[in-house]
Design an enzyme around this catalytic site. Structure first.
Site, PDB file in Angstrom:
ATOM      1  N   LYS A 280       0.849  -1.205   0.000  1.00 31.14           N
ATOM      2  CA  LYS A 280       0.000   0.000   0.000  1.00 31.14           C
ATOM      3  C   LYS A 280       0.882   1.251   0.000  1.00 31.14           C
ATOM      4  O   LYS A 280       2.011   1.208   0.494  1.00 31.14           O
ATOM      5  CB  LYS A 280      -0.848   0.030   1.280  1.00 31.14           C
ATOM      6  CG  LYS A 280      -1.986  -0.951   1.307  1.00 31.14           C
ATOM      7  CD  LYS A 280      -2.794  -0.788   2.588  1.00 31.14           C
ATOM      8  CE  LYS A 280      -3.945  -1.768   2.645  1.00 31.14           C
ATOM      9  NZ  LYS A 280      -4.949  -1.574   1.589  1.00 31.14           N
ATOM     10  N   ARG A 354     -10.269 -11.454   1.865  1.00 23.57           N
ATOM     11  CA  ARG A 354     -11.093 -12.528   1.300  1.00 23.57           C
ATOM     12  C   ARG A 354     -10.364 -13.873   1.362  1.00 23.57           C
ATOM     13  O   ARG A 354     -10.997 -14.925   1.414  1.00 23.57           O
ATOM     14  CB  ARG A 354     -11.496 -12.160  -0.132  1.00 23.57           C
ATOM     15  CG  ARG A 354     -10.342 -11.986  -1.087  1.00 23.57           C
ATOM     16  CD  ARG A 354     -10.721 -11.173  -2.316  1.00 23.57           C
ATOM     17  NE  ARG A 354     -10.922  -9.757  -2.005  1.00 23.57           N
ATOM     18  CZ  ARG A 354     -11.286  -8.833  -2.889  1.00 23.57           C
ATOM     19  NH1 ARG A 354     -11.502  -9.165  -4.148  1.00 23.57           N
ATOM     20  NH2 ARG A 354     -11.454  -7.576  -2.525  1.00 23.57           N
TER      21      ARG A 354
HETATM   22  N1  BES Z   1      -8.096  -3.612   4.333  1.00 25.43           N
HETATM   23  C1  BES Z   1      -8.294  -3.179   3.008  1.00 25.43           C
HETATM   24  C2  BES Z   1      -9.599  -2.429   2.811  1.00 25.43           C
HETATM   25  C3  BES Z   1      -9.806  -1.144   3.579  1.00 25.43           C
HETATM   26  C4  BES Z   1      -9.759   0.062   2.905  1.00 25.43           C
HETATM   27  C5  BES Z   1     -10.103  -1.160   4.915  1.00 25.43           C
HETATM   28  C6  BES Z   1      -9.971   1.235   3.597  1.00 25.43           C
HETATM   29  C7  BES Z   1     -10.324   0.023   5.609  1.00 25.43           C
HETATM   30  C8  BES Z   1     -10.247   1.219   4.939  1.00 25.43           C
HETATM   31  C9  BES Z   1      -8.297  -4.377   2.072  1.00 25.43           C
HETATM   32  O1  BES Z   1      -7.528  -5.463   2.459  1.00 25.43           O
HETATM   33  C10 BES Z   1      -7.768  -3.923   0.758  1.00 25.43           C
HETATM   34  O2  BES Z   1      -6.626  -3.592   0.695  1.00 25.43           O
HETATM   35  N2  BES Z   1      -8.632  -3.930  -0.240  1.00 25.43           N
HETATM   36  C11 BES Z   1      -8.264  -3.554  -1.573  1.00 25.43           C
HETATM   37  C12 BES Z   1      -8.721  -4.638  -2.489  1.00 25.43           C
HETATM   38  C13 BES Z   1      -8.238  -4.480  -3.893  1.00 25.43           C
HETATM   39  C14 BES Z   1      -6.758  -4.794  -3.965  1.00 25.43           C
HETATM   40  C15 BES Z   1      -9.017  -5.402  -4.779  1.00 25.43           C
HETATM   41  C16 BES Z   1      -8.971  -2.256  -1.894  1.00 25.43           C
HETATM   42  O3  BES Z   1     -10.137  -2.123  -1.570  1.00 25.43           O
HETATM   43  O4  BES Z   1      -8.336  -1.368  -2.446  1.00 25.43           O
HETATM   44 MN    MN Z   2      -5.538  -5.329   1.809  1.00 23.85          MN
END
Ligand code: BES
Ligand code: MN
Ligand code: ZN
Length: 502
Positions: A280, A354
């Protein structure tokens, strides 16, 4: 906090502070507030006549009786328009007044029941709301601060003062329920607020074990070897890059009660989400300490369910791991084998929630549940789609509808998204049974739901609740102060209470 209920008149209480209320537009206070006004020779009416207090929701004023009544202070809180007033208004008013009292250094607070007079609320429900709102509003997280000089002391007792002795028993019942729910929510908030160097998978497992011991429920913690032996390759792939070993916590309320319907709650427990190799960006990454908000909500909900003795066999599953990048980490393109047997091509290691939930959902099938619900901080797409005011729900329509009703009652609202067949096509993989992302930015919250649906026990109603972003609030709200919200606990408890009620 100690909660007590006494029968008597609020204006005669020797108290550090008494709380009374007013609906918007009232010029002649009645009931308990009217009695206080009379004892103060019409001071409240003066305030109203001058327009200094209008009774807007969460408006607050403090009066100093200077000996006219035994109380040192009168805290007046607005309830808004009578016709718009709900249980949530009572929670908010209680929270607003209690925070004001604490600010003034009050440690023993007396209050009337908001909304149980002309507001028409049932005294049991009103007591529950007032206690719940008070405790949730006063919540704060100071355990990591060593300098607390300018921090006001905690309020030690809350006394509900009621004129009608016939209401006392009902109020006691409601107050206890409110306290159980608020304290369980606080447990969840604490876990989410705690940083990832404290709240590791093994730490959360230990908290779960201790909680289970305290309230008398079953708790099994599966260590990494056991997870490997079971074949949870999807879950474990997320754990590969970190040093903290994964844990699966299994909580069981009413363990062994075959006569009761089983409901399984599964919570995403990523104790820190760096994104893994699909790292990230740095901005705001600290928030990913809250990526176990789903697991923490399940833990809090199970605690409340046990203390409220809900007539259900409840299973809580908490797959816990960090998502870290290192030489051992899972890489984009890697294929893993899930507990269900389906192979997964991991195209983005940041879609890790997931992966842990997939195996936990499959494992839930071992308990032959009547329903399975998962809760997860799953996608940024949830934030984009619904913002701050509703979680997304996907899956069984009837269960989604029940969650919508429960969410409205506790004001943790949810809204459905579709899982149409056409959406599933985006998850087809060239090399494995399924891939873990859709491949575009379209409908990412739905993609998460589609993926999970492939791993749920067959023929069991299932709902996925995406709470991403809702685990924290930046905005201070009356009974949800800035920081961890505990979202999900009150939603689940309300759903399960109505479940038990038939
Ligand atoms: N933990 C994150 C999602 C999240 C975003 C939680 C903002 C709390 C606040 C999750 O694991 C993630 O990184 N999701 C990605 C998925 C994508 C790579 C398909 C996302 O939503 O960007
Ligand atoms: Mn994630
Ligand atoms: Zn995540």
């Amino acid at each position: 906090m100690r909660i007590e209920i006494i029968v008597g008149a609020i204006q005669t209480q020797p108290a550090e502070a008494i709380v009374v209320n007013l609906f918007e537009g009232v010029t002649e206070p009645a009931g308990a507030t009217g009695a206080v006004d009379q004892a103060l020779s019409g001071q409240l009416r003066v305030l109203l006549a001058g327009g200094d207090f209008r009774g807007k929701p969460n408006e607050v004023a403090v009066l100093y009786p200077a000996g006219a009544i035994p109380a040192q202070r009168v805290i007046l809180v607005g309830l808004g328009k009578a016709e718009k007033f709900t249980l949530d208004g009572a929670r908010q008013a209680a929270a607003t007044a209690a925070k004001k009292a604490r600010e003034l250094g009050v440690t023993h607070l007396h209050t009337i029941l908001h909304g149980a007079g002309s507001g028409g609320l049932d005294p049991e429900k009103a007591a529950e709301a007032v206690v719940e709102g008070t405790l949730l509003g006063l919540y704060r997280f100071n355990e990591l601060k060593t300098k607390l000089d300018d921090v006001r002391p905690d309020i030690e007792t809350l006394t509900l003062v009621e004129l009608d002795a016939g209401r006392k028993a009902a109020m006691e019942t409601g107050a206890r329920v409110g306290q159980v729910i608020a304290e369980s929510t606080a447990l969840t908030r604490d876990l989410v607020n705690r940083p990832s160097n404290v709240a590791t998978p093994s730490y959360i497992a230990e908290v779960a074990r201790q909680m289970a011991g305290e309230v008398g429920m079953g708790c099994t913690v599966l260590e990494k070897d056991a997870l490997t032996a079971l074949g949870m390759g999807s879950f474990l792939s997320v754990n590969q890059g970190g040093d903290e070993p994964a844990r699966m916590v299994i909580l069981e309320h009413n363990l062994g009660r075959d006569d009761l319907p089983t409901v399984a709650l599964v919570g995403k427990g990523i104790t820190f989400d760096t994104g893994g190799i699909s790292l990230k960006p740095g901005q705001g990454m600290d928030r990913m300490k809250g990526d176990m908000g789903g697991a923490a909500a399940v833990l809090g909900a199970l605690r409340a369910a046990a203390l409220l003795d809900l007539p259900l066999h409840l299973v809580g599953l908490l797959p816990l791991t960090e998502n870290m990048p290192d030489a051992q980490a899972v890489k984009p393109g890697d294929v893993v084998r899930s507990l269900k047997g389906l192979t997964i091509e991991i195209l983005n290691t940041d879609a890790e929630g997931r992966l842990v939930l997939a195996d936990a959902l499959t494992y839930a099938g071992n308990f032959t549940p009547a329903a399975v619900l998962d809760i997860a901080t799953l996608t940024g797409g949830r934030v984009i789609a619904l913002g701050a005011h509703a979680a997304a729900v996907m899956g069984d329509d009837a269960l989604c509808a029940r969650l919508q009703t429960a969410g409205q009652v506790v004001y943790e609202r949810v809204w459905p998204l579709p899982l149409f067949d056409e959406y599933h096509e985006a998850l087809k993989s060239d090399v494995a049974d399924i891939k873990n992302i859709g491949g575009s930015r379209e409908a990412s919250a739905i993609m998460g739901g589609c993926f999970l649906s492939k791993f749920t026990p067959d023929d069991v109603p299932w709902v996925h609740i995406d709470i991403a972003g809702l685990e924290f609030t930046e905005k201070d709200q009356p009974y949800v102060p800035k920081g961890a919200t505990g979202m999900g606990v009150r939603l689940f408890v309300e759903l399960l209470r109505t479940w038990s009620a038939g």
